[in-house]
Write a protein that holds these residues in place. Structure first.
Motif, PDB file in Angstrom:
ATOM      1  N   ILE A   5       9.108  -8.919  -5.045  1.00 15.10           N
ATOM      2  CA  ILE A   5       7.839  -8.185  -5.064  1.00 15.10           C
ATOM      3  C   ILE A   5       6.705  -9.098  -5.506  1.00 15.10           C
ATOM      4  O   ILE A   5       5.620  -9.116  -4.913  1.00 15.10           O
ATOM      5  CB  ILE A   5       7.945  -6.960  -5.993  1.00 15.10           C
ATOM      6  CG1 ILE A   5       8.940  -5.945  -5.424  1.00 15.10           C
ATOM      7  CG2 ILE A   5       6.576  -6.313  -6.187  1.00 15.10           C
ATOM      8  CD1 ILE A   5       9.179  -4.760  -6.334  1.00 15.10           C
ATOM      9  N   GLU A   6       6.961  -9.876  -6.559  1.00 21.96           N
ATOM     10  CA  GLU A   6       5.929 -10.786  -7.063  1.00 21.96           C
ATOM     11  C   GLU A   6       5.532 -11.804  -5.999  1.00 21.96           C
ATOM     12  O   GLU A   6       4.341 -12.081  -5.788  1.00 21.96           O
ATOM     13  CB  GLU A   6       6.440 -11.497  -8.315  1.00 21.96           C
ATOM     14  CG  GLU A   6       5.421 -12.441  -8.937  1.00 21.96           C
ATOM     15  CD  GLU A   6       5.950 -13.101 -10.199  1.00 21.96           C
ATOM     16  OE1 GLU A   6       5.258 -13.994 -10.720  1.00 21.96           O
ATOM     17  OE2 GLU A   6       7.054 -12.725 -10.651  1.00 21.96           O
ATOM     18  N   ALA A 103       4.630  -1.162  -9.890  1.00 24.03           N
ATOM     19  CA  ALA A 103       3.490  -0.259  -9.705  1.00 24.03           C
ATOM     20  C   ALA A 103       2.537  -0.796  -8.645  1.00 24.03           C
ATOM     21  O   ALA A 103       2.040  -0.048  -7.793  1.00 24.03           O
ATOM     22  CB  ALA A 103       2.760  -0.069 -11.033  1.00 24.03           C
ATOM     23  N   ILE A 104       2.291  -2.109  -8.678  1.00 21.63           N
ATOM     24  CA  ILE A 104       1.415  -2.723  -7.673  1.00 21.63           C
ATOM     25  C   ILE A 104       2.009  -2.545  -6.277  1.00 21.63           C
ATOM     26  O   ILE A 104       1.303  -2.206  -5.318  1.00 21.63           O
ATOM     27  CB  ILE A 104       1.203  -4.217  -7.989  1.00 21.63           C
ATOM     28  CG1 ILE A 104       0.361  -4.377  -9.256  1.00 21.63           C
ATOM     29  CG2 ILE A 104       0.530  -4.928  -6.817  1.00 21.63           C
ATOM     30  CD1 ILE A 104       0.221  -5.813  -9.720  1.00 21.63           C
ATOM     31  N   ALA A 105       3.324  -2.763  -6.167  1.00 19.05           N
ATOM     32  CA  ALA A 105       3.982  -2.626  -4.865  1.00 19.05           C
ATOM     33  C   ALA A 105       3.910  -1.193  -4.353  1.00 19.05           C
ATOM     34  O   ALA A 105       3.665  -0.955  -3.164  1.00 19.05           O
ATOM     35  CB  ALA A 105       5.438  -3.082  -4.969  1.00 19.05           C
ATOM     36  N   VAL A 106       4.108  -0.222  -5.250  1.00 20.68           N
ATOM     37  CA  VAL A 106       4.062   1.187  -4.840  1.00 20.68           C
ATOM     38  C   VAL A 106       2.660   1.566  -4.376  1.00 20.68           C
ATOM     39  O   VAL A 106       2.485   2.238  -3.346  1.00 20.68           O
ATOM     40  CB  VAL A 106       4.522   2.095  -6.000  1.00 20.68           C
ATOM     41  CG1 VAL A 106       4.237   3.558  -5.684  1.00 20.68           C
ATOM     42  CG2 VAL A 106       6.009   1.897  -6.269  1.00 20.68           C
ATOM     43  N   VAL A 107       1.645   1.132  -5.122  1.00 19.71           N
ATOM     44  CA  VAL A 107       0.262   1.433  -4.739  1.00 19.71           C
ATOM     45  C   VAL A 107      -0.065   0.805  -3.392  1.00 19.71           C
ATOM     46  O   VAL A 107      -0.671   1.430  -2.513  1.00 19.71           O
ATOM     47  CB  VAL A 107      -0.716   0.943  -5.826  1.00 19.71           C
ATOM     48  CG1 VAL A 107      -2.158   1.044  -5.341  1.00 19.71           C
ATOM     49  CG2 VAL A 107      -0.539   1.757  -7.103  1.00 19.71           C
ATOM     50  N   THR A 110       1.782   2.634  -0.571  1.00 24.69           N
ATOM     51  CA  THR A 110       1.188   3.948  -0.344  1.00 24.69           C
ATOM     52  C   THR A 110      -0.108   3.827   0.447  1.00 24.69           C
ATOM     53  O   THR A 110      -0.336   4.558   1.422  1.00 24.69           O
ATOM     54  CB  THR A 110       0.928   4.659  -1.680  1.00 24.69           C
ATOM     55  OG1 THR A 110       2.159   4.785  -2.402  1.00 24.69           O
ATOM     56  CG2 THR A 110       0.341   6.042  -1.449  1.00 24.69           C
ATOM     57  N   GLY A 111      -0.966   2.900   0.029  1.00 21.17           N
ATOM     58  CA  GLY A 111      -2.220   2.700   0.746  1.00 21.17           C
ATOM     59  C   GLY A 111      -2.003   2.222   2.168  1.00 21.17           C
ATOM     60  O   GLY A 111      -2.664   2.683   3.105  1.00 21.17           O
ATOM     61  N   THR A 112      -1.056   1.301   2.343  1.00 20.81           N
ATOM     62  CA  THR A 112      -0.762   0.785   3.682  1.00 20.81           C
ATOM     63  C   THR A 112      -0.240   1.888   4.595  1.00 20.81           C
ATOM     64  O   THR A 112      -0.657   2.007   5.754  1.00 20.81           O
ATOM     65  CB  THR A 112       0.267  -0.350   3.596  1.00 20.81           C
ATOM     66  OG1 THR A 112      -0.281  -1.433   2.842  1.00 20.81           O
ATOM     67  CG2 THR A 112       0.639  -0.854   4.983  1.00 20.81           C
ATOM     68  N   ALA A 113       0.673   2.711   4.066  1.00 21.47           N
ATOM     69  CA  ALA A 113       1.223   3.806   4.870  1.00 21.47           C
ATOM     70  C   ALA A 113       0.137   4.807   5.246  1.00 21.47           C
ATOM     71  O   ALA A 113       0.104   5.311   6.383  1.00 21.47           O
ATOM     72  CB  ALA A 113       2.341   4.504   4.098  1.00 21.47           C
ATOM     73  N   PHE A 114      -0.772   5.089   4.314  1.00 18.00           N
ATOM     74  CA  PHE A 114      -1.848   6.046   4.592  1.00 18.00           C
ATOM     75  C   PHE A 114      -2.791   5.519   5.668  1.00 18.00           C
ATOM     76  O   PHE A 114      -3.108   6.216   6.640  1.00 18.00           O
ATOM     77  CB  PHE A 114      -2.626   6.346   3.313  1.00 18.00           C
ATOM     78  CG  PHE A 114      -3.837   7.208   3.532  1.00 18.00           C
ATOM     79  CD1 PHE A 114      -3.705   8.575   3.723  1.00 18.00           C
ATOM     80  CD2 PHE A 114      -5.110   6.655   3.553  1.00 18.00           C
ATOM     81  CE1 PHE A 114      -4.818   9.373   3.939  1.00 18.00           C
ATOM     82  CE2 PHE A 114      -6.230   7.444   3.766  1.00 18.00           C
ATOM     83  CZ  PHE A 114      -6.081   8.810   3.958  1.00 18.00           C
ATOM     84  N   VAL A 115      -3.247   4.267   5.498  1.00 19.47           N
ATOM     85  CA  VAL A 115      -4.180   3.678   6.465  1.00 19.47           C
ATOM     86  C   VAL A 115      -3.522   3.547   7.835  1.00 19.47           C
ATOM     87  O   VAL A 115      -4.123   3.874   8.873  1.00 19.47           O
ATOM     88  CB  VAL A 115      -4.670   2.304   5.963  1.00 19.47           C
ATOM     89  CG1 VAL A 115      -5.488   1.592   7.031  1.00 19.47           C
ATOM     90  CG2 VAL A 115      -5.500   2.473   4.694  1.00 19.47           C
ATOM     91  N   LEU A 116      -2.274   3.075   7.850  1.00 20.39           N
ATOM     92  CA  LEU A 116      -1.573   2.894   9.116  1.00 20.39           C
ATOM     93  C   LEU A 116      -1.321   4.229   9.806  1.00 20.39           C
ATOM     94  O   LEU A 116      -1.521   4.370  11.019  1.00 20.39           O
ATOM     95  CB  LEU A 116      -0.251   2.166   8.865  1.00 20.39           C
ATOM     96  CG  LEU A 116       0.521   1.683  10.094  1.00 20.39           C
ATOM     97  CD1 LEU A 116      -0.314   0.684  10.883  1.00 20.39           C
ATOM     98  CD2 LEU A 116       1.839   1.054   9.677  1.00 20.39           C
TER      99      LEU A 116
END
Length: 222
Positions: A5-6, A103-107, A110-116
């Motif tokens: 993730i990092e 937490a960064i990965a989840v955010v 989530t944002g990527t899935a929403f925009v896509l």
């Protein structure tokens, strides 16, 4: 898992920085007005490709070095950039650091899935509207074929679409041009609109749209 993730997050951050620098160069090149529209589109396509491709010039330091230094509990020392930090970054992260990266990965996901999802829904609705249009009159079809031969592209399908939309083209491999019925009454406007949409077809702008969508979805936070 945390290390993966990092690495992914820091790689995205580096891609964003490099893509932004390239975008600034492209802005300077295209704002001068010396490039033809086709070349301007090609320049910005390169910028979009840079945002979605992980390759970049080799640097003596990376954002991972900076993040590792900022998270170093020892602190107080000078920022050392380079391979000297490899041992520190290889160490297992503390629990708080691990939670932060997750937490960064989840955010981000989530944002990527929403925009896509929103973009794909809009694109599918537009494509469905174009496929649901009825064939344009023979005179408009004839004009389209004449203009297609002029710009040296295969004439796409021409339909009369939703009057609430302006002229547009959809499809990568089987493009469809949709025009509102009101445009058919003015041959000059119809000709200009068809030439504009055929230019999109010739430049494969639909493919560029997919690259743009990938970049926007991945870097919605930038």
């Amino acid at each position: 898992m945390i290390a993966t993730i990092e690495s992914a997050v820091t790689a995205l951050a580096m891609m964003a920085v490099q893509g932004t620098l390239l975008a600034l160069v492209a802005l300077v090149l295209t704002r001068g007005g010396g490039l033809r529209p086709a070349w301007q589109a090609a320049v910005w396509l390169v910028v979009l490709a840079k945002f979605v491709l992980p390759w970049g010039p080799t640097m003596p330091w990376s954002l991972a070095d900076v993040f590792a230094h900022l998270g170093d509990d020892a602190g107080g020392g000078p920022l050392v950039l380079g391979h000297a930090k490899a041992a520190a970054t290889a160490a297992s992260p503390a629990l708080a650091s691990a939670v932060g990266w997750i937490a960064i990965a989840v955010v981000w996901l989530t944002g990527t899935a929403f925009v896509l999802g929103r973009a794909l829904h809009a694109d599918r609705a537009t494509a469905r509207a174009a496929r649901g249009g009825y064939p344009a009159p023979a005179t408009a079809q004839q004009l389209l074929h004449q203009l297609a031969r002029r710009v040296r592209v295969r004439a796409p399908r021409l339909v009369v679409g939703d009057p609430s939309f302006g002229p547009y083209v959809v499809g990568v491999f089987r493009p469809i041009i949709a025009v509102p019925a009101a445009l058919l009454a003015d041959q000059a406007l119809l000709r200009a609109a068809l030439l504009h949409e055929l230019a999109h077809v010739r430049r494969r702008d639909a493919l560029g749209r997919l690259i743009q969508l990938a970049a926007v979805a991945a870097f919605w936070w930038w």
